[in-house]
Design an enzyme around this catalytic site. Structure first.
Site, PDB file in Angstrom:
ATOM      1  N   GLY A  76       0.578  -1.175   0.057  1.00 42.65           N
ATOM      2  CA  GLY A  76      -0.032  -0.145   0.162  1.00 42.65           C
ATOM      3  C   GLY A  76       0.866   1.416  -0.027  1.00 42.65           C
ATOM      4  O   GLY A  76       0.550   2.210  -0.633  1.00 42.65           O
TER       5      GLY A  76
ATOM      6  N   GLU B 146      -7.310  -0.388   0.612  1.00 45.85           N
ATOM      7  CA  GLU B 146      -8.244  -1.266   1.669  1.00 45.85           C
ATOM      8  C   GLU B 146      -7.127  -2.211   2.342  1.00 45.85           C
ATOM      9  O   GLU B 146      -6.689  -3.096   1.584  1.00 45.85           O
ATOM     10  CB  GLU B 146      -9.286  -2.074   1.132  1.00 45.85           C
ATOM     11  CG  GLU B 146     -10.401  -1.208   0.403  1.00 45.85           C
ATOM     12  CD  GLU B 146     -11.572  -0.878   1.372  1.00 45.85           C
ATOM     13  OE1 GLU B 146     -11.704  -1.736   2.556  1.00 45.85           O
ATOM     14  OE2 GLU B 146     -11.883   0.412   1.430  1.00 45.85           O
TER      15      GLU B 146
ATOM     16  N   CYS C  39      -9.294  -9.715   5.805  1.00 43.50           N
ATOM     17  CA  CYS C  39      -8.942  -8.510   6.689  1.00 43.50           C
ATOM     18  C   CYS C  39      -9.758  -8.403   7.853  1.00 43.50           C
ATOM     19  O   CYS C  39      -9.281  -7.476   8.642  1.00 43.50           O
ATOM     20  CB  CYS C  39      -8.926  -7.346   5.616  1.00 43.50           C
ATOM     21  SG  CYS C  39     -10.418  -7.390   4.650  1.00 43.50           S
TER      22      CYS C  39
END
Lengths: 483, 526
Positions: A196, A213, A248
């Site tokens: 990310g 996310e 997640c």
């Protein structure tokens, strides 16, 4: 064609398609959404097969957690599309009277969606549904770690949607890297924080807005006065019932009091035996670990010197089948690897504290997770939890369930990500909200312009303060005479 | 460490990527992306490895936030009232600072900065209760009994980079939003408007809680040092070049960023219905160019597009109105500094451009004054037509048909605003639907900035993230999803072991086929 050339070609083609304007009309968007809905319905068996191949995902999970969620996303978007596309009038206020103001949503343009391997169908389609609803052209890059689903998507999408505007690019490292070097109008990435960070830094080059996310260690706090059996079932459903902990929003670890821990442990064991039988390695209802890299990673978490004697339940694994059984650990040291990184697997540490309030300090010492769970009937504790713990979402007395509510924004904060989606939030994530103001020629306010005089300034002051007399003077063109 | 211009020469430092961990097998993707980021960093040049010297400031802010005091409504209201008192009591000093930095007339200073801040702070005070109230949302029957809400919470510690052209406004407007949202805030005013920076830094501590609201002074090095730290959000107003560097630096800590950049805001000028309307339109164009910090505004009209045959009348009214408005040169702001003065004069000195100067063009380097200047059809590849002008020079581009303006604007990067003076409904619709910009304004310019209900921000090259009004509150908040369930009803079909019956039940549920569900559940239907 080299990866570089291909990425550039895809971006170019989509840019041209978008420029023609074909993705803008509601009819086009509805047709694509219906296409995706048909795909999820007609190809259900093929999708379940691919998910079984990639993850040994039980059919029920494939249906409940992936296919049905994609279908309801499509339906929700179809139902609300016209409403979302309609400009919203807003009060322009008195300062610019007379005028009309509205906010209209427009597509950002050409967007890149990078999906993850654990819910390879859902996490590919859900953002794409949002991007299409918002009128964008999309490139989807499914995860190569779930290759069967990736190639199924590459094969199916062109059959069900307009492939001049919606493309799937398969591939590994170099294809993904090359795609990230191109200029997009938005990048939507689902995955881990390390990648990310790099996505964000590469997006900076083109000033591309990004939604991330990510994950985190989702804590579950269990208080004493709850229905332990129901709590244990809900925890188990959120942990091992979600891709065997590889989700997640899976509960990552439990915090409970020293006095409750034995009872909680006993209840969890009973529930696990009921769900998965006495030999979980044979249970068809447990997903396997996605690949040997992750298998080895999870084994090393369990085998760490200071951790391995804390295993109180489970701990079996089968490397050939890449299976690990639901494993409970009691009071592992807080500086062990299993407590420092996101587990993403079927291991569930239980950390005990003297008083339940101590759990807050522990949770706040870690980075903000995607979700935080609390099982309690104590309303004061609920209030303190809500206000004292920052997370993407806070759920009381259940786990993972907020995913299914399209009216709740789904996304992280801090290390767990930025941006949100689902329902209206998906549409917003891929739109630019353009402000449109229309003014008229009546009521010209002379006081705005030079040459400035004290009289003009006093009228302007009055207008900005909302003074009615000043506004009337302003509209009537005071101060009269002179410049 | 001397930086000529405020450039952040870093991307991200490779060691901080810290992808390796004893127990994590690094994926190939991570390795590849790390390699590319390292390459970007090396291309960025030598980085000043300054020790994070502002550690204490950042630490204090974090402690202030962690103590929880910024979350109470009472605290937020007290800060906002403090800001209002600051703006009222220090108004004259604010005017003096803005005059010193930019030669802004007090009327401009009030209209564009002080006055708008007073309006925004009052709006925040009025709406704070509403903004902070959680929003209840619908829950599907399947989850009954349950409640679902969206609860706004502060992000934590915010960093605001302000800009030199609206130095007070661009420092305090974001501050109002960040405080309303319950955060602790650091503001870094631009060193290019030093008097205003000093004015804010010296005085604001008397009006707000200085442990949670801090002003950090300095230039590029200080900016870089600030970005070494983790923030919960960074708002940057300025040029795209530095915006890139800020975003790249923020990526290290996964800090979300909002960028308010610029662009070339075009003004599409169609024929007006009457002489009166033409005059008003020209007033508004002049107001949005020369009457706003001498054109040094991200929302200023950068250039005008007009049909060939209307050019003469437009020019005539422009010139006569300019003469009237700026009879006293004191009523127009100055260029901020010698470097920008030189940049602007180079735009005019360009050999290909100089012949197109129609009006004005005279400059006074000592006074940093450039006369209102109009150009006609400078070459489209010249600097004045490819870069954001940010000054009192107005190119007019003529077109055969005014409808061609849509294609012209589309070929340029997306600007912060598109202005169009036209009564033609078809043209208006084309502008809205076929162009993209932060905002579109018909028959006026710049005034949209004052409207609280309209989000202010860019798209594409002009940035991302929006604020003003409740958007300011949202920009600095995290909207947390909160769901609460009870133990009363348990649907056992959620749980394994799975079988066909359970799957069928779930299918019915997910289709909201409740009757079918109940019948199946009772075993009365397969």
């Amino acid at each position: 064609l080299t990866a570089t050339a291909m990425a550039a070609a895809v971006a170019e083609q989509l840019r041209e398609s978008f420029a023609t304007g074909r993705t803008r009309p509601a009819a086009w968007r509805e047709a694509q959404l219906r296409g995706l809905l048909r795909m999820a319905t007609e190809m259900e068996a093929e999708i379940c097969d691919a998910l079984r191949e990639d993850l040994a995902k039980p059919v029920t999970e494939s249906y409940v957690h992936e296919i049905s969620l994609v279908k309801s996303s499509c339906k929700f978007a179809l139902k609300n599309l016209k409403k979302w596309m309609k400009p919203k009038k807003v009060p322009a206020g008195v300062l610019t009277f007379p005028s009309t103001a509205r906010i209209a949503a427009e597509p950002l343009g050409v967007v890149l969606v990078i999906s993850a391997w654990n819910y390879p169908f859902l996490l590919s389609m859900d953002p794409v549904v949002g991007a299409i609803a918002a009128g964008n052209a999309v490139v989807l890059k499914p995860s190569e770690v779930a290759p069967a689903t990736s190639s199924l998507l590459a094969e199916l999408l062109p059959r069900f949607v307009d492939s001049s505007c919606i493309k799937v690019v398969e591939g590994g490292v170099s294809e993904t890297s090359e795609l990230l070097e191109q200029k997009w109008d938005k990048i939507f990435y689902t995955g881990n924080g390390k990648v990310g960070r790099v996505v964000l830094s590469l997006a900076a080059k083109h000033l591309t807005p990004v939604a991330l996310e990510l994950g985190g260690k989702c804590p579950v706090v269990v208080d004493s006065n709850v229905d332990l059996h129901v709590a244990a079932k809900r925890i188990a459903a959120g942990k091992w019932g979600c891709n065997n902990g590889q989700a997640c929003v899976s509960p990552d670890f439990i915090i409970t009091t020293k006095s409750l821990a034995p009872k909680l442990l006993e209840t969890l064991e009973k529930v696990l035996q009921k769900f998965y039988g006495y030999d979980p390695l044979q249970s068809p209802d447990l997903s396997r670990i996605v690949n040997s890299n992750h298998f080895k990673r999870l084994r090393s978490l369990m085998d760490e010197e200071k951790v391995k004697d804390k295993i109180v339940f489970g701990g079996q694994s089968d490397e050939m089948q890449l299976k690990i059984t639901p494993t409970l650990l009691m009071d592992v040291p807080l500086d062990s690897a299993i407590m420092k990184e996101e587990i993403f697997g079927p291991l569930l540490p239980i950390i005990t504290v003297d008083k339940i309030h101590e759990s807050f300090a522990l949770i706040n010492s870690m980075t903000k997770p995607l979700a935080a769970y609390l099982f309690t009937k104590d309303s004061k504790l609920k209030y303190q939890f809500e206000n004292g713990i920052s997370a993407g979402a806070t759920i009381i007395n259940d786990t993972s369930i907020h995913l299914t509510n399209p009216h709740l924004p789904f996304g992280g904060v801090g290390e767990s990500g930025m941006g949100a989606y689902h329902g209206t939030f998906s549409f917003d994530a891929f739109s630019h909200k353009k402000a449109i103001l229309a003014r008229f020629f009546i009521g010209e306010v002379k006081a705005r312009y030079p040459p400035y005089t004290p009289a003009k300034l006093s009228i302007v002051k009055g207008v900005l303060k909302g003074n009615l007399a000043s506004m009337i003077q302003a509209i009537l063109g005071f101060p009269r005479g002179g410049a | 460490m001397g930086h000529q211009d405020h450039s952040f020469s870093c991307a991200i430092h490779p060691s901080s990527l810290h992808i390796h961990s004893a127990f994590t097998l690094q994926s190939e993707l991570e390795l590849e992306l790390e390699r590319r980021a390292r390459k970007l960093y090396e291309q960025g040049g030598q980085r000043t490895m300054a020790v994070a010297g502002l550690g204490e400031t950042v630490c204090e802010l974090r402690q202030a936030y962690e103590s929880g005091k910024t979350r109470s409504l009472a605290w937020r209201q007290a800060q906002l009232r403090g800001l209002l008192r600051f703006l009222k009591e220090e108004e004259e000093a604010a005017f003096a600072a803005l005059r010193e930095d930019l030669g802004k007339h007090r009327a401009e200073a009030y209209r564009d900065e002080v006055g708008l801040l007073v309006k925004s702070a009052n709006e925040a005070l009025r709406q704070l209760g509403k903004w902070t109230t959680p929003e209840r949302v619908w829950i599907p029957l399947v989850a009954f009994p349950a409640t679902a809400q969206i609860v706004p919470e502060p992000l934590g510690v915010i960093l605001v980079f302000s800009c030199w052209n609206v130095p007070l406004g661009l420092s305090l407007e974001p501050l109002i939003g960040a405080i309303a949202a319950g955060n602790a805030v650091a503001v870094k005013p631009s060193e290019l408007s030093p008097c205003t920076a000093k004015f804010i830094g010296d005085n604001i501590g008397r009006y707000v809680d200085a442990s949670a609201v801090k002003v950090v002074q300095g230039g590029a090095e200080v900016g870089e040092q600030l970005m070494e730290h983790r923030w919960d959000k960074v708002l940057f107003t300025g040029s795209p070049r530095i915006g890139r560097a800020v975003m790249a630096a923020a990526s290290r800590h996964l800090t979300p960023v909002a960028l308010e950049l610029g662009g070339k805001c075009p003004c599409i000028f169609d024929m007006m219905g009457s002489a009166r309307e033409l005059q008003i339109a020209v007033n508004r164009i002049i107001g949005a160019k020369w009457s706003s910090c001498a054109g040094q505004a991200c929302l200023a009209i950068d250039y005008v597009l007009v049909e060939e045959r209307y050019l003469p009348i437009l020019l005539k009214v422009l010139k006569s109105t300019l003469k009237r408005f700026f009879s006293d040169p004191d009523h127009m702001a100055r260029i901020v500094n010698a470097r920008h003065f030189e940049r602007l004069s180079n735009l005019l000195k360009d050999k290909a451009v100089a012949p197109s100067i129609l009006h004005g063009g005279s400059m006074d380097a000592k006074d940093l004054y450039i006369e209102p200047t109009i150009l006609l059809n400078p070459p489209l590849d010249s600097a004045i037509m490819t870069e954001e002008i940010f000054g009192p020079l107005l190119p007019i581009i003529t077109l055969k048909k005014i409808e061609d303006s849509v294609a012209f604007v589309r070929a340029m990067p997306k600007p912060l605003a598109i202005y169009a003076f036209t009564g033609d409904a078809a043209l208006r619709r084309r502008i809205v639907e076929e162009t993209s910009s932060g905002t579109v304004v018909f028959n006026d310019a710049l005034v949209q900035y004052a409207i609280d209900a309209l989000p202010f921000g860019g798209v594409g090259q002009s940035g991302f993230g929006q604020y003003h009004g409740k958007y300011s509150f949202e920009m600095f908040s995290h909207k947390k999803a909160v769901m609460k369930r009870g133990y009363l009803i348990e649907l056992t079909l959620r749980y394994p072991p799975w079988n066909e019956r359970k799957i069928n039940l779930m299918r019915r549920l997910y289709r909201f086929d409740y009757v079918g569900f109940v019948l199946s559940f009772l075993g009365l239907r397969r």
